[in-house]
Enzyme design. Structure first.
Site, mmCIF file in Angstrom:
data_model
loop_
_atom_site.group_PDB
_atom_site.id
_atom_site.type_symbol
_atom_site.label_atom_id
_atom_site.label_comp_id
_atom_site.label_asym_id
_atom_site.label_seq_id
_atom_site.Cartn_x
_atom_site.Cartn_y
_atom_site.Cartn_z
ATOM 1 N N GLU A 476 0.785 -1.233 0.000
ATOM 2 C CA GLU A 476 0.000 0.000 0.000
ATOM 3 C C GLU A 476 0.819 1.286 0.000
ATOM 4 O OE1 GLU A 476 -4.094 -1.747 2.042
ATOM 5 O OE2 GLU A 476 -2.910 -0.287 3.165
ATOM 6 N N GLU A 574 -7.006 -7.773 -1.099
ATOM 7 C CA GLU A 574 -7.270 -7.413 0.283
ATOM 8 C C GLU A 574 -8.648 -6.796 0.388
ATOM 9 O OE1 GLU A 574 -3.720 -5.501 2.429
ATOM 10 O OE2 GLU A 574 -5.429 -4.645 3.487
#
Length: 906
Positions: A476, A574
Site C-alpha cells: 500500500e 485485500e
C-alpha cells in the site's frame, strides 16, 4: 546435439561442461548452538534473568511468572516500560581452544536479532546490527578463548527510532507517518527501523516493541566456506524440466578457494553430479543446470488441482585452499537439503475482455486458476514465540477452507523455513510481500544498504519453494503516496524520487537478481496497476484501478451484505470488515476484575471505534441497546454473523465475475489469523479457534459452490454455479429452490430445475425476479430463500438469500432449543489428546444462525457453525485438543446462541 546421446547423459546425471571426478574427502563443518545459558538484564539491572534462558528469546517472553503476560488485560500499555529500556543478553561459554586449534575459520552467526544492537565477544566489538530480517556473521577466529563472554546489548527500538527520525528531520528529510493514530496506543517512527512494522501497533494488533534474539545463534567452524543457501529455478520445454541451480556460500576469508559440489537427487537421477571448480571469495557461488525428462516428473499443483509432489535434493560442498586438496581432518564439508516441486506459473496480463486495461490472473501448469484465500499476519506478535505447531495449524486450516493462495503481508516478518515447507506440502501458493507497509521510508545510504542485504538474503532463502508465486515490494505504499495519506503532496517530487530509489533501485533490483522463469516479475506494490504501472514509472495516479492489477477495498458504511457495494476488479488481494472474538476468548484474556466493555474499547484500534461494526449490525440484525445486559454478547455474536456474511457476499461476487467481461481471477480476504484477542478482520482467533467466517469460508470457497446474488435496482436474484475443478461430472445435477417461512420448520414451497457445471469456470444458471416467488402467503418480511445444488439426493452446496433485514423479519420466535452431548471419545495424537463429541440440537421452530461456543480453554473445531436450523433435529460434531482426556462433559461446557433470542428486544 543428438537427442539420444543427450538422454544418455541425463540418465547418468551429468550436465554439459561438468566432469564426473573423484570425491574429495573432508570432515564436516561443525556448528555449536549457543542456545542456552543466556542471562538477560535491563540497563540498570533492576530485572535480571540468570543462566537458564534459552533461545529464541525476547524481553516480553523471558520473565514468565515474574512479569504478567503482555497480551492479557491492559499489559500492552502496562509493560511498555520494557520497550523504553535497553537490554543485554550475555552468554558465558567454554571453548576447547586446543582441541580446535587446527580449524582455520570460526564464524559467529546471529540468524535474527531484534533489532538495534551492539555485539561484543570478550570485550571486543564485533559489530552493530539494525535489521531484524538480516543474518549477521562475524569472524571470531582470533577472539575465541578458553572462557568466553558474548554480550548482545540491545537498544530500545522506541528511542532508536526517535533518534533516527530527529536526525532526518534536522536534515529536512523526514518521512511520514510520524505516529500511528492515538487509538492504537502505539509508538512512533517504526518506519525508521528494519523491524516488524506491526510491533509498534496496528489497527488489529498491540504495540509490543520487542527486543531479543528471535532466532538461533551459532558458532560455525570450517575451512574456508560453507553452503548457506540453494536456489533452484525450474523451467520447462517440450521434452524436459530444467533445474537452474545456484549454490550460495558464506566465505568470510579474503582468498579464492577450490570447491567440489556433490548433488544428489535420488528420485530424479540415477547417479550423483559432481562439480569441481575454483571459486572467487568475492562471489562465492556455484551455478549449474540439470535437466530431467518430463515423463520422469510428477508436476506440483496448488491445493484442489492435483498432487503436491516434492522431490528431495541434497547438496554437499567441500571447500578448501590450495591445489592439493584439504588437509587431513580439515572441516570442509557442509550440506543442504531441500524439496522442490516442478510447476510452471505465469501472471497473465493480456488485454481484458471488456476492452479496458489488462487481465491479472495466474496460470499454473498451463491452467488458469482462480486464486482464493486470505492474508496472513505473523502467528504471534512476539516473533520468538512463533512455533511450527501454530504455523502448521493455521496453514492446515487454510487448506481445510479450500484456499489455494495466501498473501504474507508486508508489515510482519519473512516467515520461517517451516512455513514455506508446509505451504509447499499443502499446495498453498504464497504472495510474498517484502516487509514494507503503509509508510514512506528513509533512503539514507545506510538504510538502503541494509535493505539490499535484507532482500538478498531472504530472496535466496525463499526462491526455491514451489509455493512462492510472486514477490511484491511493499504493501500500500504507492497508494499512500499518491492518495496523500500522510500529506506527501506537499513534497511530492521528493517522495516520488525516494519511493523509486528504494523500491525500483534496491528492492525490485535485488529481487530480479534471483528472478525465476517459473515465477512472474516482482510487483512494485500492492495494490498496483500491474504491468500498466510501467508507463507511469510505477507511480500511477490511481493504483486502485479496477481495470488493471490488484485492488484493496474497504468501505464500512455502505451495506456490506449488498453485492453492489463492491468493485469489479481484475484481482482483489485485500478486503474485509471487522468482527469480535468469541465471549470465552475475551474471558481467557481479560484478567480478573477487568470490565469487558472497557477492554473491548481499549483493544478496538479502528480510528472510528465500534462504529463500522455497529453500522452494519443496525442494518441487518436486532442489536440491543448498549445499556441492555446482553449487549456485549449480542455485539460479539452479531459481529461474527455480519463479518461472515459480508465476506461471503464479496468473495462470491468475485468468484462469480470470473467468466464475465470483468474477468476477476482472485479473492484474498483480510485476514486469516490474529495476534491477540481484539476486534479485528480475522477468521481465526488468537487461540486458534475458528470464528464464523472461517466456518463459512469452508463453504463459500468450496471447489463447487452455488451463489445467489441480489441486484437491488432490478429486483433480480442471479444464481451462478462456480466450479474450480478442471474435470467434473455434470450429470444428474439439480438446483432446488426452497421458500421458507420464518415461523415454520421445513420449506413451504420448492422448485427445482436441471443444472450443469462449467469445468474451471462459472455457469450462469438462472435469473429470478424475486417478486415472482414472493406471492400468496410469502412476502419479503415473512419468507426467505434457500438454494441447493444436488447430484441426485447428495447435497453439493447450499446458500441462502434474505429478502429483508433479519431484524425486520416477521415470524421469528423462540425455537425452544435444547441439546444433548453424546458420542464422547478420546484418542492419542502426536501433540496430546483429541476428544470428540456430538451435540444433538432440537428445535420446535426455525433457529437463525445457530452459534456454538465451547466454554473451555482448549482449541476446538466444529463440523459447522452459524448455520440455519430448519429441521427438528440437527447434530454438530466437535473435536477438542487437550493435554489429557476430558472425562466429564457438562452442558455448561457448551453455550449456544441464536438470533431468535434477541428478537424480543429489537
Amino acid at each position: 546435439m543428438n537427442k539420444k546421446f543427450y538422454d544418455r547423459l541425463l540418465g547418468l546425471g551429468l550436465v554439459l561442461g561438468v566432469l564426473l571426478v573423484g570425491r574429495v574427502e573432508g570432515d564436516a563443518v561443525e556448528v555449536i548452538e549457543l542456545g542456552s545459558n543466556w542471562s538477560l538484564s535491563n540497563q540498570n539491572s533492576s530485572f535480571t534473568r540468570l543462566l537458564n534462558l534459552t533461545l529464541p528469546s525476547g524481553i516480553y517472553s523471558a520473565f514468565p511468572g515474574l512479569l504478567p503476560n503482555v497480551l492479557e488485560s491492559y499489559n500492552d500499555v502496562n509493560l511498555r516500560w520494557m520497550a523504553y529500556d535497553n537490554w543485554t543478553y550475555i552468554n558465558e561459554f567454554k571453548f576447547d581452544v586446543e582441541h580446535y586449534k587446527r580449524v582455520r575459520s570460526f564464524n559467529l552467526t546471529f540468524h535474527g536479532i531484534d533489532t538495534v544492537a551492539e555485539i561484543r565477544l570478550n570485550r571486543q566489538l564485533l559489530g552493530r546490527t539494525d535489521n531484524m530480517f538480516v543474518r549477521y556473521s562475524y569472524d571470531v577466529t582470533k577472539l575465541l578463548e578458553q572462557e568466553n563472554v558474548l554480550e548482545v546489548e540491545i537498544t530500545s527500538p522506541v528511542w532508536a527510532a526517535l533518534a533516527r527520525a530527529r536526525a532526518l528531520s534536522a536534515a529536512d528529510r523526514s518521512v511520514p507517518p510520524d505516529c500511528p493514530p492515538e487509538r492504537y496506543h502505539g509508538e512512533c517512527h517504526v518506519n525508521m527501523l528494519r523491524k516488524m512494522q506491526a510491533s509498534f501497533a496496528w489497527d488489529w494488533g498491540p504495540a509490543v516493541p520487542s527486543m531479543g534474539l528471535w532466532k538461533s545463534v551459532q558458532l560455525e567452524m570450517y575451512e574456508v566456506a560453507l553452503l548457506r543457501d540453494v536456489d533452484v529455478d525450474i523451467s520447462r520445454n517440450e521434452t524436459h524440466w530444467n533445474m537452474h541451480i545456484s549454490c550460495y556460500m558464506d566465505a568470510l576469508g579474503k582468498e579464492n578457494f577450490n570447491a567440489q559440489l556433490i548433488f544428489y537427487a535420488v528420485e530424479l537421477l540415477n547417479q550423483t553430479v559432481v562439480i569441481s571448480q575454483p571459486v572467487s571469495h568475492l562471489s562465492p557461488v556455484i551455478v549449474f543446470d540439470q535437466a530431467v525428462p518430463i515423463a520422469d516428473v510428477v508436476p506440483w499443483w496448488p491445493n484442489g488441482y492435483g498432487q503436491q509432489k516434492l522431490y528431495p535434493l541434497h547438496f554437499t560442498l567441500n571447500a578448501w585452499l590450495g591445489a592439493t586438496g584439504p588437509e587431513l581432518r580439515a572441516k570442509t564439508k557442509s550440506q543442504k537439503s531441500l524439496r522442490v516441486g516442478f510447476r510452471t506459473l505465469e501472471l497473465v496480463e493480456r488485454p481484458a475482455p471488456d476492452g479496458r486495461g489488462n487481465t491479472f490472473l495466474f496460470r499454473v501448469n498451463g491452467l488458469e486458476i482462480f486464486m482464493k484465500g486470505s492474508n496472513y499476519i505473523p502467528s504471534h506478535i512476539l516473533p520468538e514465540n512463533q512455533t511450527a505447531e501454530s504455523v502448521g495449524y493455521l496453514l492446515e486450516s487454510a487448506k481445510e477452507a479450500h484456499m489455494n493462495m495466501i498473501r504474507v503481508w508486508g508489515g510482519g516478518v519473512y516467515e520461517s523455513d517451516f512455513f514455506y515447507d508446509k505451504a509447499d506440502s499443502l499446495g498453498i501458493l504464497i504472495w510474498q510481500d517484502m516487509m514494507f507497509a503503509c509508510a514512506m521510508y528513509p533512503t539514507t545510504p545506510e538504510f538502503l544498504a541494509s535493505v539490499g542485504e535484507e532482500v538478498r538474503q531472504n530472496a535466496k532463502r525463499l526462491s526455491h519453494h514451489a509455493s512462492i508465486a510472486i514477490f511484491a515490494a511493499n504493501n500500500e505504499n504507492e497508494a499512500a503516496l499518491v492518495q496523500n495519506w500522510y500529506h506527501t503532496l506537499a513534497d511530492l517530487d521528493r517522495f516520488k524520487a525516494e519511493y523509486r530509489e528504494l523500491y525500483l533501485g534496491h528492492v525490485v533490483h535485488e529481487l530480479k537478481l534471483v528472478s525465476h522463469s517459473g515465477r512472474p516479475e516482482p510487483l512494485v506494490s500492492s495494490p498496483s496497476n500491474g504491468k500498466a504501472s510501467e508507463k507511469d514509472n510505477y507511480i500511477s495516479e490511481n493504483p486502485q484501478d479496477e481495470h488493471n492489477g490488484d485492488v484493496h477495498f474497504y468501505d464500512y458504511f455502505k451495506d456490506a451484505w449488498d453485492p453492489n457495494t463492491y468493485p469489479r476488479p481484475r484481482f482483489a488481494s485485500e478486503y474485509g470488515i471487522q468482527s469480535l472474538p468469541g465471549a470465552y476468548a475475551w474471558e481467557r484474556s481479560k484478567g480478573v476484575g477487568v470490565e469487558l466493555t472497557e477492554l473491548m474499547g481499549h483493544r478496538q484500534h479502528h480510528p472510528l471505534a465500534m462504529v463500522p461494526i455497529t453500522t452494519q449490525l443496525f442494518q441487518h440484525l436486532p442489536l440491543p441497546l448498549p445499556e441492555d445486559k446482553d449487549y456485549n454478547q449480542a455485539l460479539i455474536y452479531f459481529s461474527q454473523i455480519s463479518h461472515a456474511m459480508a465476506t461471503k457476499v464479496e468473495t462470491e461476487l468475485y468468484r462469480s465475475l470470473r467468466d464475465t467481461s470483468h474477468n476477476t481471477m482472485g479473492a484474498l480476504y483480510w485476514q486469516l489469523n490474529d495476534v491477540w484477542v481484539a476486534p479485528s478482520w480475522s477468521g481465526i482467533d488468537f487461540y486458534g479457534n475458528w470464528k464464523l467466517l472461517h466456518y463459512w469460508a469452508r463453504d463459500f470457497l468450496a471447489p463447487i459452490a452455488i451463489v445467489a446474488l441480489f441486484d437491488k435496482p432490478t429486483g433480480l436474484l442471479e444464481i451462478s454455479l462456480v466450479c474450480d475443478e478442471p474435470r467434473v461430472d455434470t450429470s444428474q445435477l439439480t438446483v432446488v429452490g426452497n421458500i421458507h417461512l420464518w415461523s415454520q420448520l421445513m420449506p413451504r414451497q420448492s422448485r427445482n430445475w436441471t443444472a450443469t457445471l462449467r469445468p474451471n469456470g462459472v455457469q450462469y444458471d438462472k435469473v429470478i425476479p424475486i417478486k415472482d416467488w414472493l406471492q400468496g402467503e410469502f412476502n419479503e418480511h415473512n419468507a426467505y430463500f434457500e438454494f441447493q445444488l444436488r447430484r441426485d439426493q447428495t447435497l453439493i452446496s447450499r446458500t441462502y438469500f434474505f429478502p429483508s433485514s433479519i431484524a425486520s423479519a416477521v415470524g421469528i420466535a423462540d425455537p425452544e432449543l435444547e441439546f444433548d452431548i453424546s458420542s464422547k471419545t478420546c484418542v492419542d495424537t502426536t501433540s496430546g489428546k483429541r476428544n470428540s463429541i456430538s451435540i444433538t440440537i432440537t428445535v420446535k421452530r426455525p433457529a437463525v444462525f445457530v452459534y456454538l461456543e465451547l466454554q473451555m480453554a482448549y482449541r476446538y473445531k466444529l463440523s459447522e457453525n452459524g448455520y440455519m436450523q430448519t429441521t427438528p433435529v440437527h447434530v454438530v460434531h466437535a473435536t477438542i485438543e487437550s493435554s489429557s482426556c476430558i472425562r466429564i462433559w457438562r452442558k455448561a461446557n457448551v453455550k449456544i446462541w441464536t438470533v431468535n433470542q434477541f428478537m424480543r428486544q429489537a
